[in-house]
Design an enzyme around this catalytic site. Structure first.
Site, PDB file in Angstrom:
ATOM      1  N   ASP A   1     -27.327   4.725 -28.663  1.00  0.00           N
ATOM      2  CA  ASP A   1     -28.846   5.151 -28.782  1.00  0.00           C
ATOM      3  C   ASP A   1     -29.385   5.641 -27.323  1.00  0.00           C
ATOM      4  O   ASP A   1     -30.660   4.968 -27.044  1.00  0.00           O
ATOM      5  CB  ASP A   1     -29.559   3.925 -29.377  1.00  0.00           C
ATOM      6  CG  ASP A   1     -30.963   4.489 -29.877  1.00  0.00           C
ATOM      7  OD1 ASP A   1     -31.226   5.778 -29.908  1.00  0.00           O
ATOM      8  OD2 ASP A   1     -31.838   3.636 -30.155  1.00  0.00           O
TER       9      ASP A   1
ATOM     10  N   VAL B   1     -41.227  -6.821 -28.098  1.00  0.00           N
ATOM     11  CA  VAL B   1     -40.818  -7.213 -26.756  1.00  0.00           C
ATOM     12  C   VAL B   1     -42.164  -7.537 -26.092  1.00  0.00           C
ATOM     13  O   VAL B   1     -43.175  -7.112 -26.251  1.00  0.00           O
ATOM     14  CB  VAL B   1     -40.036  -5.966 -25.861  1.00  0.00           C
ATOM     15  CG1 VAL B   1     -39.817  -6.438 -24.596  1.00  0.00           C
ATOM     16  CG2 VAL B   1     -39.105  -5.353 -26.676  1.00  0.00           C
TER      17      VAL B   1
ATOM     18  N   GLY C   1     -41.103  -2.234 -32.400  1.00  0.00           N
ATOM     19  CA  GLY C   1     -40.502  -1.233 -33.035  1.00  0.00           C
ATOM     20  C   GLY C   1     -40.235  -1.584 -34.444  1.00  0.00           C
ATOM     21  O   GLY C   1     -41.079  -2.764 -34.903  1.00  0.00           O
ATOM     22  N   GLY C   2     -39.407  -1.050 -35.141  1.00  0.00           N
ATOM     23  CA  GLY C   2     -39.308  -1.444 -36.882  1.00  0.00           C
ATOM     24  C   GLY C   2     -38.861  -2.772 -36.942  1.00  0.00           C
ATOM     25  O   GLY C   2     -39.366  -3.601 -37.924  1.00  0.00           O
TER      26      GLY C   2
END
Length: 312
Positions: free
Chosen positions: A145, A31, A26-27
């Site tokens: 989220d 992972v 992601g940004g």
């Protein structure tokens, strides 16, 4: 934030986690699938990049405080429908890591590649998510989220599906997290964002109730309640537009009576008009449960997926 280099297979992190390969990015984080030595246990290793060199000392300290707060909080959560955090720490090059339970399976997003889910299946999975969030809320933790890609789903040996909520990366501690989140920041995912969250106001557990309602809407219809060409259009719709009826977005789908009313209450614009708690939502969902024993179900929710109308 700098993203940092991609770690090569065999790289050791924290002197105990050997990198296998990267499984997501992601940004601000990547992972990896890794093996914990000497246990040979598979883990999902989340690596967060520290603030850039241009960051002030105060910004770097705030980042460290937020990471440690999140890590300690998540490590203390113990629920079958929340991914388990095993360990956390800092790498030699200044990146922070979380070592988490590795779930073999897809996302709730992926389950909808062929369209909507059977109502019983959708309710079973969303009930598991609601149970996980109820547990977190009772401990002062708001996820903020919840979305189709933050719910993983795996099939247990008995054939039942187990959902696990993952990535409390925007977690808010309702009692202790007063100074570590800037007022007015818009955090979250556009398709699942409660109106108060979309306009940068303070949020509480009812934002998670809203997002859970979006999740169930998607599961039952195969469509988002609000979609658009860009994030701004979607966020604006959450704030200003009425929630479309199931018959308008999925006219060929038959949904048992009562489920749409539950979803619509979750999706009320004003938090005070939503379910007051996950307990109340779960109580209304249970009569629509298909009979699978929910107490033994866990796992990360599979996210909604690659149909054109369901974009992450």
């Amino acid at each position: 934030m700098g993203k940092g280099p991609i770690l090569a297979p065999g790289t050791m992190v924290g002197e105990k986690f050997r990198i296998e390969h990267r499984i997501a990015r992601g940004g601000q984080a990547s992972v990896y699938l890794a093996k914990q030595e000497p246990l040979e246990r598979e883990v999902a290793l989340k690596l967060l990049s520290p603030p850039s060199m241009e960051a002030t000392a105060a910004e770097r300290e705030e980042f460290e405080q937020r990471f440690l707060l999140e890590a300690r909080t998540l490590a203390a959560l113990d629920h079958p429908n929340i991914v388990t955090v095993y360990d956390y720490g800092e790498t030699d090059d200044g990146r922070y890591y979380l070592a988490m339970e590795y779930i073999r399976g897809g996302r709730f997003l992926d389950l909808l590649r062929q369209g909507h889910l059977a109502s019983g299946r959708a309710v079973n999975l969303v009930l598991q998510v609601a149970q996980a969030l109820r547990y977190a809320h009772k401990r002062g933790v708001v996820h903020r989220d919840v979305k189709n890609s933050n719910v993983l789903v795996r099939t247990l040996d008995n054939g039942q599906e187990q959902a696990k909520v993952v990535d409390f990366g925007l977690v808010k501690l309702s009692k202790t997290d007063n100074n570590l989140t800037q007022t007015g920041m818009i955090l979250g995912s556009p398709h699942f964002m409660a109106p108060e969250q979309a306009i940068g106001r303070g949020v509480d557990h009812r934002a998670d109730i809203y997002a859970t309602g979006v999740l169930l809407y998607c599961g039952l219809t195969g469509e988002y309640p609000f979609d658009g060409p860009h994030a701004t259009a979607i966020i604006t719709a959450h704030v200003t537009r009425d929630v479309p009826r199931f018959a308008a977005v999925a006219p060929s789908v038959a949904v048992p009576e009562g489920l749409e009313a539950i979803v619509r209450r979750c999706l009320e614009k004003k938090p005070a008009r939503r379910y007051p708690s996950m307990d109340a939502l779960i109580a209304d969902l249970l009569p629509h449960h298909s009979g699978v024993e929910s107490g033994g179900i866990s796992g990360e929710f599979n996210s909604l997926t690659a149909r054109p109308s369901l974009r992450v």
